[in-house]
Motif scaffolding. Sequence first.
Motif, PDB file in Angstrom:
ATOM      1  N   ASN A  55      83.366  72.670 -38.741  1.00  0.00           N
ATOM      2  CA  ASN A  55      82.999  74.065 -38.535  1.00  0.00           C
ATOM      3  C   ASN A  55      84.311  74.809 -38.292  1.00  0.00           C
ATOM      4  OD1 ASN A  55      80.324  74.043 -39.080  1.00  0.00           O
ATOM      5  ND2 ASN A  55      79.877  73.623 -36.793  1.00  0.00           N
ATOM      6  N   ILE A  56      85.463  74.142 -37.976  1.00  0.00           N
ATOM      7  CA  ILE A  56      86.544  74.935 -37.619  1.00  0.00           C
ATOM      8  C   ILE A  56      87.033  75.903 -38.837  1.00  0.00           C
ATOM      9  CG2 ILE A  56      89.033  74.573 -37.534  1.00  0.00           C
ATOM     10  CD1 ILE A  56      88.870  71.979 -35.836  1.00  0.00           C
ATOM     11  N   PRO A  57      87.100  75.552 -40.055  1.00  0.00           N
ATOM     12  CA  PRO A  57      87.031  76.634 -41.086  1.00  0.00           C
ATOM     13  C   PRO A  57      86.502  77.826 -40.991  1.00  0.00           C
ATOM     14  CG  PRO A  57      87.339  74.299 -42.194  1.00  0.00           C
ATOM     15  CD  PRO A  57      86.664  74.349 -40.805  1.00  0.00           C
ATOM     16  N   VAL A  58      85.189  77.639 -40.541  1.00  0.00           N
ATOM     17  CA  VAL A  58      84.172  78.770 -40.507  1.00  0.00           C
ATOM     18  C   VAL A  58      84.292  79.517 -39.129  1.00  0.00           C
ATOM     19  CG1 VAL A  58      81.673  79.192 -40.569  1.00  0.00           C
ATOM     20  CG2 VAL A  58      82.687  77.518 -42.031  1.00  0.00           C
ATOM     21  N   TYR A  59      84.286  78.914 -38.022  1.00  0.00           N
ATOM     22  CA  TYR A  59      84.218  79.543 -36.809  1.00  0.00           C
ATOM     23  C   TYR A  59      85.491  79.547 -36.039  1.00  0.00           C
ATOM     24  CZ  TYR A  59      79.270  78.184 -37.092  1.00  0.00           C
ATOM     25  OH  TYR A  59      77.973  78.091 -37.462  1.00  0.00           O
ATOM     26  N   GLY A  60      86.711  78.875 -36.627  1.00  0.00           N
ATOM     27  CA  GLY A  60      87.856  78.828 -35.742  1.00  0.00           C
ATOM     28  C   GLY A  60      87.798  77.888 -34.556  1.00  0.00           C
ATOM     29  N   PHE A  61      88.740  78.164 -33.702  1.00  0.00           N
ATOM     30  CA  PHE A  61      88.847  77.433 -32.424  1.00  0.00           C
ATOM     31  C   PHE A  61      88.327  78.279 -31.226  1.00  0.00           C
ATOM     32  CE2 PHE A  61      92.215  76.068 -35.259  1.00  0.00           C
ATOM     33  CZ  PHE A  61      91.912  74.631 -35.435  1.00  0.00           C
ATOM     34  N   TYR A 119     115.085  85.932 -20.430  1.00  0.00           N
ATOM     35  CA  TYR A 119     114.574  85.545 -21.932  1.00  0.00           C
ATOM     36  C   TYR A 119     113.407  86.279 -22.189  1.00  0.00           C
ATOM     37  CZ  TYR A 119     117.491  81.475 -21.587  1.00  0.00           C
ATOM     38  OH  TYR A 119     118.786  80.655 -21.144  1.00  0.00           O
ATOM     39  N   PRO A 120     113.098  87.037 -23.362  1.00  0.00           N
ATOM     40  CA  PRO A 120     112.012  87.565 -23.866  1.00  0.00           C
ATOM     41  C   PRO A 120     110.865  86.329 -23.987  1.00  0.00           C
ATOM     42  CG  PRO A 120     113.380  87.508 -25.736  1.00  0.00           C
ATOM     43  CD  PRO A 120     114.206  87.054 -24.436  1.00  0.00           C
ATOM     44  N   LEU A 121     109.832  86.327 -23.361  1.00  0.00           N
ATOM     45  CA  LEU A 121     108.593  85.334 -23.387  1.00  0.00           C
ATOM     46  C   LEU A 121     107.559  85.709 -24.314  1.00  0.00           C
ATOM     47  CD1 LEU A 121     108.186  84.100 -19.605  1.00  0.00           C
ATOM     48  CD2 LEU A 121     110.266  83.553 -21.477  1.00  0.00           C
ATOM     49  N   ILE A 122     107.153  84.795 -25.281  1.00  0.00           N
ATOM     50  CA  ILE A 122     105.967  85.181 -26.213  1.00  0.00           C
ATOM     51  C   ILE A 122     105.120  84.299 -25.869  1.00  0.00           C
ATOM     52  CG2 ILE A 122     105.380  85.332 -28.582  1.00  0.00           C
ATOM     53  CD1 ILE A 122     108.405  85.670 -29.140  1.00  0.00           C
ATOM     54  N   LEU A 123     103.756  84.686 -25.584  1.00  0.00           N
ATOM     55  CA  LEU A 123     102.467  83.746 -25.494  1.00  0.00           C
ATOM     56  C   LEU A 123     101.993  83.729 -26.933  1.00  0.00           C
ATOM     57  CD1 LEU A 123     100.682  82.139 -23.585  1.00  0.00           C
ATOM     58  CD2 LEU A 123      99.112  84.288 -23.915  1.00  0.00           C
ATOM     59  N   ILE A 124     102.101  82.177 -27.484  1.00  0.00           N
ATOM     60  CA  ILE A 124     101.490  82.032 -28.656  1.00  0.00           C
ATOM     61  C   ILE A 124     100.186  81.256 -28.591  1.00  0.00           C
ATOM     62  CG2 ILE A 124     101.909  81.250 -31.185  1.00  0.00           C
ATOM     63  CD1 ILE A 124     104.903  81.480 -30.287  1.00  0.00           C
ATOM     64  N   THR A 125      99.088  81.847 -29.036  1.00  0.00           N
ATOM     65  CA  THR A 125      98.020  81.096 -28.491  1.00  0.00           C
ATOM     66  C   THR A 125      96.767  81.172 -29.722  1.00  0.00           C
ATOM     67  OG1 THR A 125      96.089  80.635 -26.706  1.00  0.00           O
ATOM     68  CG2 THR A 125      96.822  82.928 -27.263  1.00  0.00           C
ATOM     69  N   LYS A 126      96.202  80.039 -29.768  1.00  0.00           N
ATOM     70  CA  LYS A 126      94.917  80.144 -30.901  1.00  0.00           C
ATOM     71  C   LYS A 126      93.529  80.011 -30.234  1.00  0.00           C
ATOM     72  CE  LYS A 126      94.491  75.133 -31.894  1.00  0.00           C
ATOM     73  NZ  LYS A 126      94.854  74.055 -32.894  1.00  0.00           N
ATOM     74  N   GLY A 127      92.953  80.830 -30.986  1.00  0.00           N
ATOM     75  CA  GLY A 127      91.255  80.701 -30.407  1.00  0.00           C
ATOM     76  C   GLY A 127      90.685  81.965 -30.682  1.00  0.00           C
ATOM     77  N   ASP A 128      89.541  82.446 -29.730  1.00  0.00           N
ATOM     78  CA  ASP A 128      88.860  83.439 -29.652  1.00  0.00           C
ATOM     79  C   ASP A 128      89.484  84.790 -29.045  1.00  0.00           C
ATOM     80  OD1 ASP A 128      86.032  84.759 -30.206  1.00  0.00           O
ATOM     81  OD2 ASP A 128      86.539  85.143 -28.087  1.00  0.00           O
ATOM     82  N   VAL A 151      96.448  83.817 -32.521  1.00  0.00           N
ATOM     83  CA  VAL A 151      96.324  83.465 -34.111  1.00  0.00           C
ATOM     84  C   VAL A 151      95.058  82.513 -34.250  1.00  0.00           C
ATOM     85  CG1 VAL A 151      98.914  83.759 -34.205  1.00  0.00           C
ATOM     86  CG2 VAL A 151      97.845  81.316 -33.790  1.00  0.00           C
ATOM     87  N   SER A 152      94.606  82.545 -35.362  1.00  0.00           N
ATOM     88  CA  SER A 152      93.643  81.815 -35.734  1.00  0.00           C
ATOM     89  C   SER A 152      93.782  80.248 -35.846  1.00  0.00           C
ATOM     90  CB  SER A 152      93.019  82.062 -37.280  1.00  0.00           C
ATOM     91  OG  SER A 152      93.928  82.073 -38.305  1.00  0.00           O
ATOM     92  N   ASP A 153      95.134  79.995 -36.410  1.00  0.00           N
ATOM     93  CA  ASP A 153      95.792  78.630 -36.187  1.00  0.00           C
ATOM     94  C   ASP A 153      97.384  78.696 -36.091  1.00  0.00           C
ATOM     95  OD1 ASP A 153      95.630  75.930 -36.243  1.00  0.00           O
ATOM     96  OD2 ASP A 153      94.878  75.796 -38.407  1.00  0.00           O
ATOM     97  N   LYS A 154      97.885  77.686 -35.813  1.00  0.00           N
ATOM     98  CA  LYS A 154      99.460  77.376 -35.765  1.00  0.00           C
ATOM     99  C   LYS A 154      99.700  76.556 -36.705  1.00  0.00           C
ATOM    100  CE  LYS A 154      99.248  77.977 -30.731  1.00  0.00           C
ATOM    101  NZ  LYS A 154      99.533  77.321 -29.466  1.00  0.00           N
ATOM    102  N   SER A 155     100.774  76.991 -37.515  1.00  0.00           N
ATOM    103  CA  SER A 155     101.377  76.534 -38.528  1.00  0.00           C
ATOM    104  C   SER A 155     102.892  76.647 -38.431  1.00  0.00           C
ATOM    105  CB  SER A 155     101.039  76.866 -39.967  1.00  0.00           C
ATOM    106  OG  SER A 155     101.130  78.217 -40.170  1.00  0.00           O
TER     107      SER A 155
END
Length: 242
Positions: A55-61, A119-128, A151-155
Amino acid sequence: MAQASVTTLGFDADDTLWQNECFFRDTEGRFLDLLADFGDRATLSNRLFAVEKRNIPVYGFGIKGFVLSMMETALEVSAGQLDPAVIASVLAMGREMLNHPVELLPEVRETLEALSARYPLILITKGDLFDQERKLAASGLAELFHAVEIVSDKSASTYARVFTARGNGPDRALMVGNSLRSDILPALEAGAFAVHIPHDLTWTYEHVEEPVDHPRLFIEQHIHKVVEVIEKINDNRDIFKC
């Protein structure tokens, strides 16, 4: 010529800054109890994981996809002969997860406060989107981040895009996270440095083999060690040639 240095820091959220997987494990355990009449726990757990992956390709994380996967698994193993009360219980567990208080991991706030001053901090998270925004707001950490990327996924392309748009490119960036599959390997592929901070609980989907002797990978047990890693990188001019 000025010495090259790390100029941008990326941080994963779930199980890097705050607890997450433990709530999934607890909910899964309660779900398996509900389905005890339809199989042993190991078999049911494997069925659930197979449905989640499908279901990951359909619903994501995220929690909503997890809840839908639990419902689908329950219907499958029961051949559709499921007591509606089980579905009601699954929905209630999902709502409980979506409203669970955020529990920061040790030394997270102190470390981010120290680093955000330099430093500039960036939160990079996947999910709803809604759930990740909720957790960030509840964490009290939002003001420490220069930018937030949900993001929907991390690449590798994700990290290349983010570190180029938000910093001086991936080769001058460092990514911190608990998941080799999502936080570390694609960041390294993009050309960034990475600090892997393993968590005691990691979802099976995220399990991959750790690279051996990668010159831009650092493995630490505690987030406060990120400060020392940055100093080590910036003191080693040759490491930027890797």
